[in-house]
Motif scaffolding. Structure first.
Motif, PDB file in Angstrom:
ATOM      1  N   ALA A   1       0.829  -1.210   0.000  1.00 40.10           N
ATOM      2  CA  ALA A   1       0.000   0.000   0.000  1.00 40.10           C
ATOM      3  C   ALA A   1       0.860   1.255   0.000  1.00 40.10           C
ATOM      4  N   LEU A   2       2.088   1.145   0.479  1.00 40.82           N
ATOM      5  CA  LEU A   2       2.963   2.311   0.592  1.00 40.82           C
ATOM      6  C   LEU A   2       3.940   2.435  -0.580  1.00 40.82           C
ATOM      7  N   GLU A   3       3.817   1.555  -1.546  1.00 40.70           N
ATOM      8  CA  GLU A   3       4.753   1.564  -2.674  1.00 40.70           C
ATOM      9  C   GLU A   3       4.208   2.377  -3.840  1.00 40.70           C
ATOM     10  N   GLY A   4       5.094   3.063  -4.508  1.00 41.00           N
ATOM     11  CA  GLY A   4       4.739   3.742  -5.748  1.00 41.00           C
ATOM     12  C   GLY A   4       3.989   5.040  -5.544  1.00 41.00           C
ATOM     13  N   VAL A   5       3.278   5.390  -6.610  1.00 45.63           N
ATOM     14  CA  VAL A   5       2.569   6.665  -6.679  1.00 45.63           C
ATOM     15  C   VAL A   5       1.076   6.391  -6.837  1.00 45.63           C
ATOM     16  N   SER A   6       0.279   7.186  -6.153  1.00 48.66           N
ATOM     17  CA  SER A   6      -1.177   7.069  -6.248  1.00 48.66           C
ATOM     18  C   SER A   6      -1.616   7.483  -7.643  1.00 48.66           C
ATOM     19  N   PRO A   7      -2.382   6.630  -8.337  1.00 52.45           N
ATOM     20  CA  PRO A   7      -2.807   6.991  -9.692  1.00 52.45           C
ATOM     21  C   PRO A   7      -3.750   8.190  -9.726  1.00 52.45           C
ATOM     22  N   GLY A   8      -4.589   8.335  -8.740  1.00 54.24           N
ATOM     23  CA  GLY A   8      -5.553   9.431  -8.747  1.00 54.24           C
ATOM     24  C   GLY A   8      -4.959  10.734  -8.259  1.00 54.24           C
ATOM     25  N   MET A   9      -4.173  10.675  -7.198  1.00 58.75           N
ATOM     26  CA  MET A   9      -3.639  11.894  -6.594  1.00 58.75           C
ATOM     27  C   MET A   9      -2.252  12.251  -7.125  1.00 58.75           C
ATOM     28  N   ARG A  10      -1.608  11.283  -7.728  1.00 58.65           N
ATOM     29  CA  ARG A  10      -0.251  11.471  -8.260  1.00 58.65           C
ATOM     30  C   ARG A  10       0.735  11.919  -7.176  1.00 58.65           C
ATOM     31  N   LEU A  11       0.543  11.365  -6.019  1.00 57.91           N
ATOM     32  CA  LEU A  11       1.431  11.593  -4.884  1.00 57.91           C
ATOM     33  C   LEU A  11       2.011  10.251  -4.462  1.00 57.91           C
ATOM     34  N   PRO A  12       3.162  10.250  -3.809  1.00 56.78           N
ATOM     35  CA  PRO A  12       3.664   8.987  -3.266  1.00 56.78           C
ATOM     36  C   PRO A  12       2.619   8.360  -2.339  1.00 56.78           C
ATOM     37  N   GLN A  13       2.499   7.051  -2.429  1.00 59.13           N
ATOM     38  CA  GLN A  13       1.517   6.354  -1.591  1.00 59.13           C
ATOM     39  C   GLN A  13       1.768   6.612  -0.105  1.00 59.13           C
ATOM     40  N   GLU A  14       3.034   6.774   0.288  1.00 64.48           N
ATOM     41  CA  GLU A  14       3.309   7.084   1.698  1.00 64.48           C
ATOM     42  C   GLU A  14       2.647   8.396   2.102  1.00 64.48           C
ATOM     43  N   THR A  15       2.643   9.373   1.208  1.00 63.82           N
ATOM     44  CA  THR A  15       1.990  10.658   1.491  1.00 63.82           C
ATOM     45  C   THR A  15       0.483  10.476   1.583  1.00 63.82           C
ATOM     46  N   VAL A  16      -0.073   9.640   0.723  1.00 62.80           N
ATOM     47  CA  VAL A  16      -1.509   9.368   0.769  1.00 62.80           C
ATOM     48  C   VAL A  16      -1.864   8.706   2.102  1.00 62.80           C
ATOM     49  N   GLY A  17      -1.023   7.798   2.565  1.00 60.49           N
ATOM     50  CA  GLY A  17      -1.243   7.185   3.880  1.00 60.49           C
ATOM     51  C   GLY A  17      -1.196   8.214   4.999  1.00 60.49           C
ATOM     52  N   ASP A  18      -0.255   9.156   4.887  1.00 59.38           N
ATOM     53  CA  ASP A  18      -0.177  10.238   5.879  1.00 59.38           C
ATOM     54  C   ASP A  18      -1.440  11.098   5.848  1.00 59.38           C
ATOM     55  N   MET A  19      -1.989  11.299   4.652  1.00 62.72           N
ATOM     56  CA  MET A  19      -3.240  12.053   4.526  1.00 62.72           C
ATOM     57  C   MET A  19      -4.368  11.333   5.254  1.00 62.72           C
ATOM     58  N   ALA A  20      -4.398  10.011   5.155  1.00 63.18           N
ATOM     59  CA  ALA A  20      -5.435   9.239   5.846  1.00 63.18           C
ATOM     60  C   ALA A  20      -5.337   9.441   7.354  1.00 63.18           C
ATOM     61  N   VAL A  21      -4.127   9.321   7.884  1.00 61.43           N
ATOM     62  CA  VAL A  21      -3.919   9.516   9.326  1.00 61.43           C
ATOM     63  C   VAL A  21      -4.369  10.919   9.732  1.00 61.43           C
ATOM     64  N   THR A  22      -3.960  11.910   8.934  1.00 60.16           N
ATOM     65  CA  THR A  22      -4.288  13.303   9.234  1.00 60.16           C
ATOM     66  C   THR A  22      -5.793  13.527   9.215  1.00 60.16           C
ATOM     67  N   ASP A  23      -6.451  13.067   8.151  1.00 66.34           N
ATOM     68  CA  ASP A  23      -7.899  13.273   8.040  1.00 66.34           C
ATOM     69  C   ASP A  23      -8.653  12.640   9.202  1.00 66.34           C
ATOM     70  N   VAL A  24      -8.318  11.411   9.544  1.00 65.76           N
ATOM     71  CA  VAL A  24      -9.035  10.730  10.627  1.00 65.76           C
ATOM     72  C   VAL A  24      -8.785  11.442  11.960  1.00 65.76           C
ATOM     73  N   ALA A  25      -7.530  11.758  12.244  1.00 62.42           N
ATOM     74  CA  ALA A  25      -7.211  12.391  13.529  1.00 62.42           C
ATOM     75  C   ALA A  25      -7.846  13.767  13.658  1.00 62.42           C
ATOM     76  N   VAL A  26      -7.719  14.568  12.614  1.00 63.02           N
ATOM     77  CA  VAL A  26      -8.190  15.948  12.709  1.00 63.02           C
ATOM     78  C   VAL A  26      -9.714  16.026  12.687  1.00 63.02           C
ATOM     79  N   HIS A  27     -10.358  15.219  11.853  1.00 65.28           N
ATOM     80  CA  HIS A  27     -11.824  15.273  11.841  1.00 65.28           C
ATOM     81  C   HIS A  27     -12.419  14.678  13.118  1.00 65.28           C
TER      82      HIS A  27
END
Length: 189
Positions: free
Chosen positions: A95-121
Motif C-alpha cells: 500500500a505504501l509503494e509507488g505513486v497514487s494513480p488518482g492523486m499522483r502523490l507517493p503512496q506514503e503521502t496518501v497514507g499520511d493524509m489518511a492519518v491526518t484526516d481521521v485524527a483531525v476530523h
C-alpha cells in the motif's frame, strides 16, 4: 503484518470510532470547527474518508465527488467496521509503494493524509459535541511531519486555512490543528 501508517491508524481509528459512537442524532445540526460542515455533514465526510482511503491503499480510482449519505441504519457499527478495514488496508506494505494513480502523490503521502484526516476530523467532531479527544505522541509527530512537507501545498489547494496561533498551554494535538488553521479554543457557542 503492519506498516508505520497502519500502526498510526491503529492508534487513531479507535479514538475516532469512540467519538463517532458518542454523537447523538440530536447533535447533527451543531456547527464544527470546519466552518463549511455541520456535525452530520462532517460525519458523512469522515465516513467517506475512511472508505475512500481503503480504496486508495489498493491504488484504485476513487470518486471523491461521491457525497452520498452514509448515515443510514446501523451507521455507527458500519463506521467502526470500516475504520478497522482502513487500518488493515494500510497494513499491507504494498500500500505504501509507488505513486497514487488518482492523486499522483507517493503512496506514503496518501497514507499520511489518511492519518491526518481521521485524527483531525475526530478532533473537529469531539470539539463540536463536547467530547474529550487527544492523539498519542506518535500521531501528533506524524501530523507535524505531514504539515512540514505538505502544509503549504495544502493551504494553496484550500485543504488547510492559514495557521492559527495556539495558546501557550495548548496540547500537542491543539498545536498541530492550529497549524492547519483550526482554532484550538473553538467551541460551538
Amino acid at each position: 503484518m503492519t506498516t508505520k501508517t497502519s500502526e498510526l491508524l491503529a492508534d487513531v481509528a479507535p479514538r475516532a470510532v469512540a467519538v463517532v459512537r458518542a454523537i447523538s442524532d440530536d447533535q447533527f445540526d451543531l456547527p464544527t470547527p470546519c466552518a463549511d460542515y455541520s456535525v452530520r455533514e462532517l460525519l458523512n465526510h469522515l465516513f467517506h474518508v475512511v472508505v475512500n482511503f481503503q480504496t486508495m491503499a489498493a491504488r484504485q480510482p476513487v470518486d471523491l465527488t461521491d457525497e452520498a449519505d452514509l448515515l443510514t441504519d446501523g451507521w455507527r457499527e458500519r463506521f467502526a467496521a470500516e475504520a478497522e478495514q482502513l487500518v488493515q488496508a494500510w497494513a499491507d506494505p504494498a500500500a505504501l509503494e509507488g505513486v497514487s494513480p488518482g492523486m499522483r502523490l507517493p503512496q506514503e503521502t496518501v497514507g499520511d493524509m489518511a492519518v491526518t484526516d481521521v485524527a483531525v476530523h475526530a478532533w473537529d467532531l469531539a470539539r463540536a459535541t463536547g467530547q474529550p479527544y487527544d492523539a498519542p505522541p506518535a500521531v501528533i509527530a506524524a501530523l507535524d511531519a505531514y504539515m512540514d512537507r505538505m502544509g503549504e501545498a495544502g493551504q494553496q489547494m484550500g485543504a488547510f486555512a492559514a495557521p492559527v496561533e495556539a495558546p501557550p498551554d495548548a496540547t500537542g494535538l491543539d498545536r498541530a490543528v492550529a497549524r492547519m488553521g483550526r482554532d484550538p479554543n473553538w467551541s460551538p457557542s
